[in-house]
Scaffold this active site. Structure first.
Site, mmCIF file in Angstrom:
data_model
loop_
_atom_site.group_PDB
_atom_site.id
_atom_site.type_symbol
_atom_site.label_atom_id
_atom_site.label_comp_id
_atom_site.label_asym_id
_atom_site.label_seq_id
_atom_site.Cartn_x
_atom_site.Cartn_y
_atom_site.Cartn_z
ATOM 1 N N ASP A 180 0.779 -1.266 -0.077
ATOM 2 C CA ASP A 180 -0.047 -0.114 0.034
ATOM 3 C C ASP A 180 0.850 1.221 0.001
ATOM 4 O OD1 ASP A 180 -2.013 1.718 0.000
ATOM 5 O OD2 ASP A 180 -3.223 0.801 1.891
HETATM 6 C C1 BGC Z 1 -4.967 3.338 0.011
HETATM 7 C C2 BGC Z 1 -4.879 2.385 -1.088
HETATM 8 C C3 BGC Z 1 -4.709 2.929 -2.406
HETATM 9 C C4 BGC Z 1 -3.601 3.555 -2.605
HETATM 10 C C5 BGC Z 1 -3.414 4.407 -3.832
HETATM 11 C C6 BGC Z 1 -3.874 4.257 -0.194
HETATM 12 O O1 BGC Z 1 -4.053 5.167 0.522
HETATM 13 O O2 BGC Z 1 -5.044 2.562 1.228
HETATM 14 O O3 BGC Z 1 -6.302 1.708 -1.027
HETATM 15 O O4 BGC Z 1 -5.057 2.153 -3.546
HETATM 16 O O5 BGC Z 1 -3.475 4.689 -1.462
HETATM 17 O O6 BGC Z 1 -4.159 5.482 -4.003
#
Ligand code: BGC
Length: 753
Positions: A285
């Site tokens: 993530d």
């Molecule tokens: C989120 C993810 C997301 C990623 C990219 C993160 O803050 O937890 O779910 O895919 O950002 O935007």
């Protein structure tokens, strides 16, 4: 023959031969301004993805390998690579070898950031809403639409696929997930991913794992035993993977039993890669990578969105031998293999205008399957032809329907129907309440041409009371906004919304409440209103879908994928554990500077603890085991017709075959979701029952159908931590069938050896 040749030919000869083939113009389109790519040994689509990946690896330099294993920054927050299409993530192309970039975009309920770049994306009903369809085919269509629009907008990988179980329904991302049962959530999410991948787009499951609250998500350490994880949270991922073969799994921000998810070798290596046979790649993530050697050993394949750990640092670790060539090659192999297996290599991305009309039609039909009728006293619904006047009150029902925020946010075409406040930094824009321009009022006016419809905002309660008194029926629209980056302090609606509902209900006995929420809602007024409809965040055609349900053009079929409890106090955790200040990122002091935040996250914030002591008792299993009455149980939902169940037969075999008859006892055609549960023999120490299957049964008025639900053996097994294996416990299983987890008129005991 070609397969044979390429598998064994020396690369130079293979390349020379391959150069004889011309590249298609489509493939050329993904490297604009570059030399048209050549035909490579790995261009042969008849070769297995693993072999194709190995052929590429043989040609790669160390720098090229490393370049695949990290992101390049986030274009929409900071400066990113010019080759990026503007999505949240990007992994390098290697034009020399014909390897395309992976252009990643968030796409939980529709493509995002593509929309921010000025292109249309269809906002579907939110994920928990769509899960109320219990319909794998609908889930596939949901994914296929997202896959098509990703492609149209120039992306090649989805960052959707949230399948965390709702251990904590106040989690601000509950709207992005698929509810509280591993079989239902895994089946639906698996089909969404299968749909996405049917478009030759890489799918992704997230957030692996036990990322069940947003408060302190970068620091929290989730304490949970292996059996509970394997049978609940991880089981949902396992089922989704089995169905979809998703190419990506995103490890989450939190720690689990001491180790960060993205360097947790139990989760990544032992479970995901070994036990689940996951062949794709694990990506972190955004900012969830915390080490180089430990993360690499544990099974992280790609750092996103930066290269704090998997850029130069990984190269050095390879040079020093701390990370072996074999381990490095495994990371690279997984990414390349996924590019081949998904079909991305053979079907290069070509941008085109999304089919807006088709998106609208699909969004509406999915929303109609998502809406759940919770209460319908004296058949106040559907709104009959005798209704002459309807007062719509509150919830901005004159202009639109609310939607979920954070990285999932799909931009409202033409802007939010309710103008959001101006923002001071990108972080504020990330979490901004937005409304899709799909007006329930306008849709109802169109659906009820001879009735008089009015709209009152509800800000002035006496005006709302007057409107309710003057109308045959009053409909109050209430909402609860959710977003990544926050949790709900309570499942209760805002006090002024509850007060408005009470006041309107006192003024008109035919009061209906329409809820637009991403989680269950508490309903202190439940006995005072005649009708309750849960519309979730119903998407770009939410108003039209609602109008069809309210007027009965569409008979509701949705059933809850999550329990609605009576109070917060009844939840396994009466309050959400809050992080101490040191474990939180102080966005205000950073002034929304995402790069600084990423580097703070990378360093690792001090842990604080949450104990998931409810263990296996997630969702309905908790209320069953604790004997707590609920407001509306898991699997519950009404229809404008009624159904009767009879004639249960349970045949043991390799699993069970469960058959029974469902009859439509009313006067309208409908579709009943027939649910099958089972107890597990007492010696297993399991919650009282678990969902083991279901069927969607379409029935005309008065019609009966015999239904057969095959139950695979693994739906009945339990995980033994001692032997690290799954076991069928010998003894008596009580198989139960009916229309909700608490309305199971049929049951039969069966003894399994
Ligand atoms: C989120 C993810 C997301 C990623 C990219 C993160 O803050 O937890 O779910 O895919 O950002 O935007």
């Amino acid at each position: 023959m070609i397969k044979f040749l390429y598998g064994r030919m020396i690369p130079a000869l293979a390349l020379a031969l391959a150069a004889a083939f011309a590249m298609t113009p489509l493939a050329a389109a993904q490297f604009p301004g570059m030399q048209p790519p050549k035909h490579y040994p790995w261009s042969d689509a008849t070769l297995l993805p693993d072999l194709r990946a190995d052929l590429v690896i043989k040609e790669m330099t160390l720098d090229e390998k490393i370049s695949l294993l990290h992101g390049q920054g986030m274009p929409f927050f900071t400066t990113g690579p010019t080759e990026s299409n503007g999505g949240a993530g990007y992994s390098n192309a290697i034009p020399r070898l014909g390897i395309p970039a992976i252009q990643m975009a968030d796409s939980a309920y529709g493509v995002t950031r593509g929309a921010a770049a000025g292109r249309y994306s269809t906002a579907l009903p939110n994920n928990l809403g769509a899960a109320s369809s219990w319909d794998p085919q609908a889930a596939f269509e949901y994914g296929a639409l997202i896959g098509r629009e990703l492609r149209d907008e120039g992306y090649s990988m989805s960052l959707g696929g949230g399948v965390n179980l709702a251990r904590e329904p106040r989690n601000g991302r509950t709207f992005e997930y698929q509810g509280e049962d591993p079989l239902l959530a895994g089946t639906l999410d698996g089909n969404v991913e299968k749909g996405i991948q049917s478009q030759h787009i890489i799918g992704d499951l997230k957030h692996y794992a036990i990322n069940d609250q947003e408060s302190g998500r970068n620091a929290v350490n989730a304490n949970i035993d292996k059996r509970s994880m394997r049978e609940s949270d991880l089981r949902a991922f396992e089922i989704a993977l089995d169905i979809s073969d998703a190419g990506g799994v995103m490890c989450s921000y939190n720690r689990i039993n001491g180790d960060f998810a993205c360097e947790n070798s139990y989760l990544l290596h032992d479970v995901l890669k070994n036990d689940f046979h996951f062949k794709g790649f694990v990506l972190s993530d955004w900012g969830a990578t915390h080490s180089t050697v430990k993360a690499s050993h544990a099974g992280l394949d790609m750092e996103q969105p930066d290269k704090f750990f998997f850029g130069e640092a990984l190269k050095n670790a390879v040079a020093s031998g701390e990370v072996s060539q074999a381990e490095l090659n495994d990371h690279v192999h997984r990414i390349l293999r996924t590019i081949f297996a998904s079909g991305l290599f053979d079907h290069p991305i070509v941008k085109q205008v999304p089919d807006v009309e088709k998106g609208y039609a699909i969004a509406q039909s999915l929303a109609e399957k998502s809406i759940v009728l919770l209460k319908n006293e004296h058949n106040v619904l559907p709104l009959s032809a005798e209704i002459h006047s309807v007062a719509l009150i509150g919830g901005h029902a004159d202009v639109g329907v609310i939607c979920g925020g954070g990285s999932a946010q799909v931009d409202a075409p033409g802007g939010s129907a309710v103008p959001p406040p101006p923002v001071k930094n990108p972080m504020e824009a990330f979490m901004r309440m937005q409304w899709m321009p799909s007006s329930p009022l306008r849709a109802l006016v169109a659906a009820m041409p001879s009735a008089k419809l009015s709209y009152t905002s509800g800000d002035d309660v006496s005006a709302a009371i007057a409107a309710a008194k003057a109308a045959d029926v009053a409909i109050v629209f209430a909402y609860q906004w959710e977003s990544e980056g926050m949790d709900l302090p309570t499942l209760a609606l805002a006090p002024e919304q509850n007060a408005l509902i009470e006041a309107v209900a006192a003024a008109n006995p035919k009061t209906i409440v329409v809820l637009e929420t991403g989680s269950p809602a508490l309903m202190p007024w439940v006995d005072k209103v005649a009708g309750i409809v849960e519309a979730w965040y119903p998407g770009i055609r939410g108003g039209e879908a609602l109008a069809n349900i309210l007027t009965g053009k569409v008979n509701p079929t949705g059933k809850l994928a999550i329990t609605f409890p009576k109070s917060d106090a009844d939840l396994p955790h009466p309050t959400i554990v809050q992080p101490p200040p040191a474990s939180e990122i102080n966005w205000a002091s950073l002034r929304g500077d995402i790069s600084k935040a990423m580097s703070l996250m990378a360093k690792g914030l001090p842990p604080f603890q949450i104990y998931y002591n409810e263990k296996l008792e997630v969702g309905y299993k908790w209320y069953d085991a604790q004997k707590k009455p609920v407001l509306f149980p898991f699997g519950y939902g009404l229809s404008y017709t009624t159904y009767a169940y009879s004639g249960l037969g349970v045949q043991p075999g390799d699993g069970l075959t469960v058959s029974f008859t469902v009859k439509n006892t009313g006067e309208r055609a409908g579709t009943e979701i027939a649910e099958v549960y089972s107890s597990i023999p007492a010696s297993a120490g399991e919650p009282p029952k678990r969902l083991i299957g279901w069927a969607r049964v379409e029935l005309g008025p008065g019609e009966s159908k015999q239904v057969t639900v095959p139950v695979a053996k693994d739906r009945l097994t339990i995980y033994s931590e001692a032997s690290d294996s799954w076991k069928l416990v010998p003894g008596t299983y009580d198989v139960m069938v009916g229309g909700s987890s608490q309305d199971l008129p049929l049951h039969q005991e069966v003894t399994l050896p």
